[in-house]
Each structure stands twice: as structure tokens, then as C-alpha cells.
Design an enzyme around this catalytic site. Structure first.
Site, PDB file in Angstrom:
ATOM      1  N   LYS A 114      -9.474  -9.335  -3.596  1.00 28.42           N
ATOM      2  CA  LYS A 114      -8.593  -9.482  -2.434  1.00 28.42           C
ATOM      3  C   LYS A 114      -8.452 -10.935  -1.982  1.00 28.42           C
ATOM      4  O   LYS A 114      -7.401 -11.335  -1.508  1.00 28.42           O
ATOM      5  CB  LYS A 114      -9.052  -8.600  -1.273  1.00 28.42           C
ATOM      6  CG  LYS A 114      -8.802  -7.126  -1.551  1.00 28.42           C
ATOM      7  CD  LYS A 114      -8.783  -6.292  -0.294  1.00 28.42           C
ATOM      8  CE  LYS A 114      -8.292  -4.889  -0.632  1.00 28.42           C
ATOM      9  NZ  LYS A 114      -8.249  -3.985   0.495  1.00 28.42           N
ATOM     10  N   LYS A 198      -4.667  -1.440  -9.573  1.00 28.87           N
ATOM     11  CA  LYS A 198      -4.796  -0.270  -8.698  1.00 28.87           C
ATOM     12  C   LYS A 198      -3.514  -0.026  -7.892  1.00 28.87           C
ATOM     13  O   LYS A 198      -2.884  -0.990  -7.451  1.00 28.87           O
ATOM     14  CB  LYS A 198      -5.959  -0.565  -7.742  1.00 28.87           C
ATOM     15  CG  LYS A 198      -6.397   0.560  -6.872  1.00 28.87           C
ATOM     16  CD  LYS A 198      -7.577   0.131  -6.006  1.00 28.87           C
ATOM     17  CE  LYS A 198      -7.131  -0.487  -4.702  1.00 28.87           C
ATOM     18  NZ  LYS A 198      -7.923  -0.163  -3.527  1.00 28.87           N
ATOM     19  N   LYS A 201      -1.480  -0.359  -1.161  1.00 29.36           N
ATOM     20  CA  LYS A 201      -0.511  -0.456  -0.061  1.00 29.36           C
ATOM     21  C   LYS A 201       0.155  -1.811  -0.032  1.00 29.36           C
ATOM     22  O   LYS A 201       1.310  -1.946   0.374  1.00 29.36           O
ATOM     23  CB  LYS A 201      -1.228  -0.286   1.282  1.00 29.36           C
ATOM     24  CG  LYS A 201      -1.973   0.990   1.446  1.00 29.36           C
ATOM     25  CD  LYS A 201      -2.627   0.977   2.824  1.00 29.36           C
ATOM     26  CE  LYS A 201      -3.660   2.049   2.954  1.00 29.36           C
ATOM     27  NZ  LYS A 201      -5.005   1.491   3.233  1.00 29.36           N
TER      28      LYS A 201
HETATM   29  N1  AQP Z   1      -5.343   3.449  -6.150  1.00 28.67           N
HETATM   30  C1  AQP Z   1      -6.265   4.234  -5.629  1.00 28.67           C
HETATM   31  N2  AQP Z   1      -6.766   5.263  -6.343  1.00 28.67           N
HETATM   32  C2  AQP Z   1      -7.695   6.086  -5.813  1.00 28.67           C
HETATM   33  N3  AQP Z   1      -8.178   5.953  -4.558  1.00 28.67           N
HETATM   34  C3  AQP Z   1      -7.712   4.946  -3.807  1.00 28.67           C
HETATM   35  N4  AQP Z   1      -7.980   4.547  -2.560  1.00 28.67           N
HETATM   36  C4  AQP Z   1      -7.217   3.469  -2.267  1.00 28.67           C
HETATM   37  N5  AQP Z   1      -6.455   3.131  -3.313  1.00 28.67           N
HETATM   38  C5  AQP Z   1      -6.728   4.028  -4.290  1.00 28.67           C
HETATM   39  C6  AQP Z   1      -8.936   5.228  -1.683  1.00 28.67           C
HETATM   40  O1  AQP Z   1      -8.279   5.518  -0.468  1.00 28.67           O
HETATM   41  C7  AQP Z   1      -9.246   5.449   0.604  1.00 28.67           C
HETATM   42  C8  AQP Z   1      -8.665   4.612   1.685  1.00 28.67           C
HETATM   43  O2  AQP Z   1      -8.460   3.289   1.216  1.00 28.67           O
HETATM   44  P1  AQP Z   1      -8.238   2.130   2.254  1.00 28.67           P
HETATM   45  O3  AQP Z   1      -6.922   2.287   2.863  1.00 28.67           O
HETATM   46  O4  AQP Z   1      -9.317   2.121   3.227  1.00 28.67           O
HETATM   47  O5  AQP Z   1      -8.392   0.786   1.477  1.00 28.67           O
HETATM   48  P2  AQP Z   1      -7.967   0.195   0.127  1.00 28.67           P
HETATM   49  O6  AQP Z   1      -8.825   0.772  -0.946  1.00 28.67           O
HETATM   50  O7  AQP Z   1      -8.068  -1.253   0.295  1.00 28.67           O
HETATM   51  O8  AQP Z   1      -6.459   0.660  -0.077  1.00 28.67           O
HETATM   52  P3  AQP Z   1      -5.282  -0.124  -0.708  1.00 28.67           P
HETATM   53  O9  AQP Z   1      -4.177   0.823  -0.852  1.00 28.67           O
HETATM   54  O10 AQP Z   1      -5.715  -0.861  -1.920  1.00 28.67           O
HETATM   55  O11 AQP Z   1      -4.869  -1.106   0.419  1.00 28.67           O
HETATM   56  P4  AQP Z   1      -4.601  -2.655   0.367  1.00 28.67           P
HETATM   57  O12 AQP Z   1      -3.436  -2.843  -0.532  1.00 28.67           O
HETATM   58  O13 AQP Z   1      -4.295  -2.973   1.792  1.00 28.67           O
HETATM   59  O14 AQP Z   1      -5.834  -3.284  -0.118  1.00 28.67           O
HETATM   60  C9  AQP Z   1     -10.529   4.888   0.000  1.00 28.67           C
HETATM   61  O15 AQP Z   1     -11.452   5.940  -0.183  1.00 28.67           O
HETATM   62  C10 AQP Z   1     -10.105   4.324  -1.323  1.00 28.67           C
HETATM   63  O16 AQP Z   1     -11.121   4.442  -2.282  1.00 28.67           O
END
Ligand code: AQP
Length: 333
Positions: A114, A198, A201
Site C-alpha cells: 500500500k 487483488k 476498492k
Molecule cells: N480481493 C479480495 N479477495 C478476497 N477478500 C478480500 N478482502 C478485500 N479484498 C479482497 C477482504 O474483505 C474484508 C474487508 O477488507 P477491507 O475493506 O477492510 O480492506 P482491504 O483488504 O484493504 O480492501 P481493499 O478492497 O483492498 O481496499 P483498498 O483498495 O482500499 O485497499 C477483509 O476481510 C479482506 O480480507
């Protein structure tokens, strides 16, 4: 056996299929088991580790709560609240920060991903985020934490922190060491545009993910445009090696249909990707559109969502407030 469940989702907008298949779908199953005590948190303190727009953040907090409910979490059974309403999370995070070695944090791969190349400019919050996550979980004596595969390392850190606190302060079993609950069947959903990245968002390309608020046309279009390769679909798992996009689409199909990858390969082996894509778009639409419609309905009912979050925060405060007082006593305050 009854489980104490805690998990969270960041209100950073664009909740997507990865969040659903990796985490929220699992939350719903756990919520539906009468024996479990579940707490689902909109982790807004985590969201501000990167810059957020004030109004957008407010909307995203409500939208995340709406997504929990629209997906099937019953607010009368499970506690739903937003993290910033319960002070104990930040207080606990500070106390745990003071006994967590920096070396442990330096190993966290998500920070490296990140923060990117310019680590010096990343916030300190982003660096210590896993300690806040540990505090979230440990304050509720959670026995099980449903997360996507990408959070596995942070959960291992939580376990290490709990054990170190108990040892440092000679208070065996005071912080409960939680177990991760990671779906075996495709718990890491990848971008539709790049099978090595991955689904996320914050990906600038909306075509990279299926949002939980997408319309049927958007779902069909995104699946149609999803990257594939030029070979036909194999009928054995080993032949998916080095074919990340194919593996991802087949994995998504397996996960949303609650079947093994092996069964999906038997169904589609030898066929073209267009066959898989048609079926995938259809099943995704049938599962996602009802959720999408319900999110859109709930998001207009701000009063209802705010009440759920407030009631949830009051209940969470009762549990976390007590634990933090015990923690202070143990530390010597
Ligand atoms: N691609 C993914 N596949 C499976 N699980 C996922 N999670 C996130 N992306 C995937 C799971 O969703 C839960 C909530 O995630 P989060 O919103 O707290 O944070 P994150 O993992 O940082 O999500 P993003 O989408 O990747 O957000 P950004 O782009 O803002 O960094 C968690 O249980 C996570 O494992």
C-alpha cells in the site's frame, strides 16, 4: 461449539465481489448460526490511514452498514457498529503499540504494497494499522475472525501480540488468541483486468472489480471484458498453473456457486471462455442484484442506519469498555 466472532470492513467505498466472497458471505453464514455471538465493525479509523473526503466518508460508513444488512446480517442478532464510536479501540491500540516490536511490523507485506515506492510519505497510521486491528479483535475476546486470505498475516500478528501481552504482564489467557476463519475455496479474488493483482476498492479502473452496487448491465459488461487467455479451459487444476486470469474466473464461479474448483473444471473443461463468462454473469447477477437493490433502498434511510450503528456502538462499548479497564489495571494505571 459457540464462537465469538469479530471482523471489520473499511468504509472506503466501492465494496466489491472480493469483499463479499472473501469476507461478508462468511459473516452471513456465521450470523445465521444461532450459537455464535457476532460483532461486525465498520472500521472507519482504519479508513483514515489514507486520505478521505469528509462527506464521502460519512456516506461510506452508512453504505458499509447497509451492505452488511443487505447481504443478510441481522442487526437484531449481530452487533453492527462503527469503530470510531467506541474509544476503547484507539486506547487499546496505543497500549498494544507500546509492547509490539517494530521488527514485527516491518514484516507486514500489506504496508509495503500500500505504501508503494514512497514509504517515507505513507502515514504512520498505515504502518501501525495492524496493531489497531489487533486491538479491535482482542477487546472482544474474539475466538474466530473471518477474513480474506490477504489479512492472514495481520491475524498472525494479532495472535503474537496477544501472547506477548499475556507473557509480558504475566496474565495468562487474559487476551484470547483468536483463530482465523479463511474460506478454503477461493478466499482471494483477483482483479478482472490482472489476475496477479487483488480485486481492490482503490483500483482506478472500475472494470477491474464487480461492485456490490453494480447493475445487471454493468456486471455483464465487466465479465464480458474480463481478461482471459487464448487457451481453452482445462479440466484439471494443475493445468491452471501460470494462468492467473483463468484461475480467477473459475474460482469466482466456484465460490459464488458454493462448489469446488474441481467440479467447475468438470463443468467447463474443454469449453470456451465465452461459455464460462455467460454462466458467470448470470449467476453473479442473480446473487448480487438483490443485494445491490437492497443497499440502494437502505442507503436512503439514514435514520434507520444511524440507529443501527448507535445501538451497536452502545452494545460494543459495554464489552470493549470493560476489557480496556481490565487492561489498564494489568498495566498498572
Ligand atoms: N480481493 C479480495 N479477495 C478476497 N477478500 C478480500 N478482502 C478485500 N479484498 C479482497 C477482504 O474483505 C474484508 C474487508 O477488507 P477491507 O475493506 O477492510 O480492506 P482491504 O483488504 O484493504 O480492501 P481493499 O478492497 O483492498 O481496499 P483498498 O483498495 O482500499 O485497499 C477483509 O476481510 C479482506 O480480507
Amino acid at each position: 461449539m459457540s464462537k465469538k466472532i469479530f471482523s471489520g470492513v473499511q468504509p472506503t467505498g466501492n465494496l466489491h465481489l472480493g469483499n463479499y466472497l472473501g469476507a461478508i458471505k462468511n459473516f452471513v453464514e456465521l450470523n445465521n448460526d444461532k450459537q455464535n455471538e457476532c460483532i461486525f465493525c465498520v472500521v472507519d479509523l482504519h479508513a483514515i490511514t489514507v486520505k478521505q473526503d469528509k462527506d464521502q466518508l460519512k456516506n461510506n460508513i452508512r453504505e458499509t452498514a447497509a451492505t452488511f444488512i443487505a447481504s443478510g446480517i441481522d442487526p437484531n442478532k449481530s452487533i453492527i457498529f462503527n469503530q470510531s464510536k467506541v474509544y476503547a479501540h484507539a486506547e487499546g491500540s496505543w497500549m498494544l503499540s507500546c509492547m509490539t516490536p517494530m521488527g514485527w511490523l516491518n514484516r507486514m507485506t500489506q504496508f509495503k504494497e500500500k505504501a508503494g515506492k514512497d514509504k517515507e510519505k505513507a502515514s504512520v497510521g498505515l504502518y501501525i494499522y495492524p496493531i489497531l486491528m489487533a486491538s479491535d479483535i482482542l477487546l472482544y475476546d474474539a475466538t474466530h475472525v473471518p477474513v480474506g486470505e490477504d489479512q492472514k498475516q495481520h491475524l498472525e500478528l494479532t495472535r503474537d501480540i496477544a501472547q506477548k501481552f499475556n507473557k509480558d504482564f504475566n496474565c495468562k489467557d487474559f487476551l484470547k488468541v483468536p483463530e482465523p476463519l479463511i474460506k478454503k475455496n477461493f478466499s482471494r479474488i483477483m482483479s478482472l483486468k490482472n489476475g496477479l493483482k487483488k480485486m481492490s476498492k482503490s483500483d482506478p479502473s472500475d472494470l477491474s472489480r464487480i461492485n456490490l452496487t453494480d447493475s445487471e448491465d454493468e456486471i455483464i459488461n465487466k465479465i464480458k471484458k474480463a481478461k482471459t487467455d487464448s487457451l481453452p479451459i482445462p479440466n484439471e487444476e494443475q493445468k491452471l498453473k501460470d494462468r492467473p486470469e483463468a484461475e480467477n474466473l473459475l474460482g469466482i464461479y466456484s465460490s459464488i456457486s458454493n462448489q469446488s474448483l474441481d467440479k467447475t473444471l468438470k463443468e467447463f473443461g474443454g469449453k470456451n471462455f465465452s461459455d464460462l463468462k455467460n454462466e458467470l454473469a448470470e449467476i453473479l447477477s442473480s446473487k448480487i442484484i438483490p443485494i445491490s437493490n437492497e443497499i440502494k433502498r437502505l442507503i436512503n434511510d439514514e435514520k434507520y442506519l444511524d440507529k443501527i450503528l448507535l445501538d451497536g456502538a452502545n452494545k460494543a462499548e459495554q464489552i470493549a469498555g470493560k476489557k480496556i479497564e481490565e487492561m489498564k489495571e494489568i498495566i498498572g494505571f
